[in-house]
Design a protein around this motif. Structure first.
Motif, PDB file in Angstrom:
ATOM      1  N   SER A  32     117.184  75.083  -9.340  1.00 28.82           N
ATOM      2  CA  SER A  32     117.058  75.670  -8.005  1.00 28.82           C
ATOM      3  C   SER A  32     117.621  74.679  -6.992  1.00 28.82           C
ATOM      4  O   SER A  32     117.182  73.527  -6.939  1.00 28.82           O
ATOM      5  CB  SER A  32     115.585  75.969  -7.695  1.00 28.82           C
ATOM      6  N   TYR A  33     118.615  75.116  -6.247  1.00 26.20           N
ATOM      7  CA  TYR A  33     119.116  74.274  -5.156  1.00 26.20           C
ATOM      8  C   TYR A  33     118.109  74.338  -4.018  1.00 26.20           C
ATOM      9  O   TYR A  33     117.806  75.402  -3.480  1.00 26.20           O
ATOM     10  CB  TYR A  33     120.486  74.764  -4.694  1.00 26.20           C
ATOM     11  N   TRP A  34     117.573  73.167  -3.669  1.00 22.09           N
ATOM     12  CA  TRP A  34     116.451  73.102  -2.726  1.00 22.09           C
ATOM     13  C   TRP A  34     116.900  72.454  -1.412  1.00 22.09           C
ATOM     14  O   TRP A  34     117.279  71.290  -1.372  1.00 22.09           O
ATOM     15  CB  TRP A  34     115.313  72.292  -3.344  1.00 22.09           C
ATOM     16  N   ASP A  35     116.857  73.273  -0.349  1.00 24.89           N
ATOM     17  CA  ASP A  35     117.145  72.754   0.988  1.00 24.89           C
ATOM     18  C   ASP A  35     116.004  73.106   1.939  1.00 24.89           C
ATOM     19  O   ASP A  35     116.199  73.285   3.134  1.00 24.89           O
ATOM     20  CB  ASP A  35     118.470  73.317   1.515  1.00 24.89           C
TER      21      ASP A  35
ATOM     22  N   SER B 289     114.091  75.698   0.975  1.00 22.05           N
ATOM     23  CA  SER B 289     113.794  76.933   0.244  1.00 22.05           C
ATOM     24  C   SER B 289     114.631  76.925  -1.028  1.00 22.05           C
ATOM     25  O   SER B 289     115.634  76.206  -1.126  1.00 22.05           O
ATOM     26  CB  SER B 289     114.111  78.166   1.112  1.00 22.05           C
ATOM     27  N   GLY B 290     114.209  77.707  -2.012  1.00 22.16           N
ATOM     28  CA  GLY B 290     114.858  77.664  -3.312  1.00 22.16           C
ATOM     29  C   GLY B 290     115.970  78.669  -3.477  1.00 22.16           C
ATOM     30  O   GLY B 290     115.866  79.810  -3.006  1.00 22.16           O
ATOM     31  N   HIS B 291     117.053  78.251  -4.147  1.00 22.23           N
ATOM     32  CA  HIS B 291     118.165  79.134  -4.488  1.00 22.23           C
ATOM     33  C   HIS B 291     118.411  78.954  -5.986  1.00 22.23           C
ATOM     34  O   HIS B 291     119.063  77.990  -6.406  1.00 22.23           O
ATOM     35  CB  HIS B 291     119.422  78.780  -3.681  1.00 22.23           C
ATOM     36  N   ARG B 292     117.872  79.872  -6.775  1.00 20.88           N
ATOM     37  CA  ARG B 292     117.903  79.695  -8.228  1.00 20.88           C
ATOM     38  C   ARG B 292     119.278  80.011  -8.804  1.00 20.88           C
ATOM     39  O   ARG B 292     119.899  81.020  -8.456  1.00 20.88           O
ATOM     40  CB  ARG B 292     116.830  80.555  -8.894  1.00 20.88           C
TER      41      ARG B 292
ATOM     42  N   LYS C 195     114.854  71.025  -9.596  1.00 21.30           N
ATOM     43  CA  LYS C 195     115.389  71.168  -8.248  1.00 21.30           C
ATOM     44  C   LYS C 195     116.581  70.232  -8.062  1.00 21.30           C
ATOM     45  O   LYS C 195     116.534  69.066  -8.461  1.00 21.30           O
ATOM     46  CB  LYS C 195     114.312  70.852  -7.207  1.00 21.30           C
TER      47      LYS C 195
ATOM     48  N   VAL D  33     118.604  68.594  -5.026  1.00 22.51           N
ATOM     49  CA  VAL D  33     118.486  68.378  -3.584  1.00 22.51           C
ATOM     50  C   VAL D  33     119.436  67.261  -3.161  1.00 22.51           C
ATOM     51  O   VAL D  33     119.831  66.412  -3.964  1.00 22.51           O
ATOM     52  CB  VAL D  33     117.040  67.996  -3.182  1.00 22.51           C
TER      53      VAL D  33
END
Length: 275
Positions: free
Chosen positions: A130-133, A135-138, A232, A234
């Motif tokens: 999950s790309y975490w900025d 909030s998550g983007h799986r 994650k 990040v």
């Protein structure tokens, strides 16, 4: 005259008896030597004694032959080759051929083990992350088990750059991979995590898919949930700005030598017997 003749006869008889005794002694020594040569632990002192006796007797017989003109003096060049008795266990003794054979077998096993590990490292692995900025983007990515975390982050950066513009201006060194609340160093491979069955703070580090605990009924609180969470990805600067805020406040750098606590896998639930 008769007295002198009797004296000569007695001397001849004495010499003949001595010669006969020496011959009998020589035969006895030869028999003993043959018996000793069949034993693996035959002593060198016995051989020396036998050789000395044989050489003395041979020298005497050679002198006699030279006086009679029938031959030349000859000596025995040592004893016969010492042989091992097959009935005696000599496995504890040094054996050059056996040591060479054992070394060759070890080398063969080592090559086979390395070949098998290389095959495992080349197997493909699907990783859910999950790309975490904030909030998550799986997303999912595929790489080899032998790839390092740094190699994986470079693949992720290229994939995310298609959708997130900020990814085009950063390098993979500026990214972090956080798995089960642990920041995994970039020089560690997925193979290392799998073979060591590494443990994180909130789950295993050797599962890279998403697993939910679907146990039903009464659960034993002593049994940890069998869950695997997506790692994650990040940016390091985001982590530096938010490491005092949950969930980043729980993150720490993974140390393979540190015990992060025990947990049990799925199974071993307590069930009540029906009456």
């Amino acid at each position: 005259v008769a007295s002198s003749s009797k004296k000569e006869i007695s001397e001849e008889e004495k010499a003949r008896i001595e010669k006969k005794d020496r011959k009998a002694k020589r035969k006895a020594m030869k028999r003993k030597k043959q018996m000793m040569s069949t034993l693996s632990f035959a002593g060198a002192d016995d051989d020396d004694f036998v050789n000395t006796t044989d050489e003395n007797d041979t020298a005497e017989s050679g002198s006699a032959k030279n006086s009679e003109g029938e031959g030349t003096a000859s000596t025995t060049d040592g004893a016969k080759e010492i042989k091992k008795d097959p009935r005696v266990d000599t496995s504890f003794l040094p054996d050059k051929d056996r040591e060479i054979s054992i070394q060759q077998q070890r080398e063969q096993l080592r090559r086979e083990w390395h070949a098998k590990q290389s095959q495992v490292k080349n197997e493909m692995l699907e990783i859910t992350y999950s790309y975490w900025d904030g909030s998550g983007h799986r997303r999912t990515s595929v790489c080899r088990k032998g790839d390092t975390i740094g190699n994986f982050l470079e693949l992720v950066r290229k994939d995310l750059a298609k959708e997130f513009r900020e990814m085009t201006n950063v390098s993979s060194d500026a990214l972090l991979y956080v798995k089960e609340d642990l920041i995994i160093p970039q020089d560690i491979t997925f193979y290392d995590l799998i073979v060591t069955r590494a443990r994180g703070k909130s789950g295993p580090l050797f599962h890279f898919d998403v697993r939910d605990d679907v146990r039903m009924g009464a659960l034993d609180v002593r049994v940890e949930k069998d869950e695997s969470h997506p790692g994650k990805v990040v940016e390091r600067r985001w982590y530096d700005r938010n490491k005092h805020i949950f969930p980043a406040s729980r993150w720490e750098v993974f140390d393979p030598a540190k015990d992060y606590g025990t947990y049990t896998i799925h199974g071993g639930e307590v069930t009540k017997k029906k009456k």
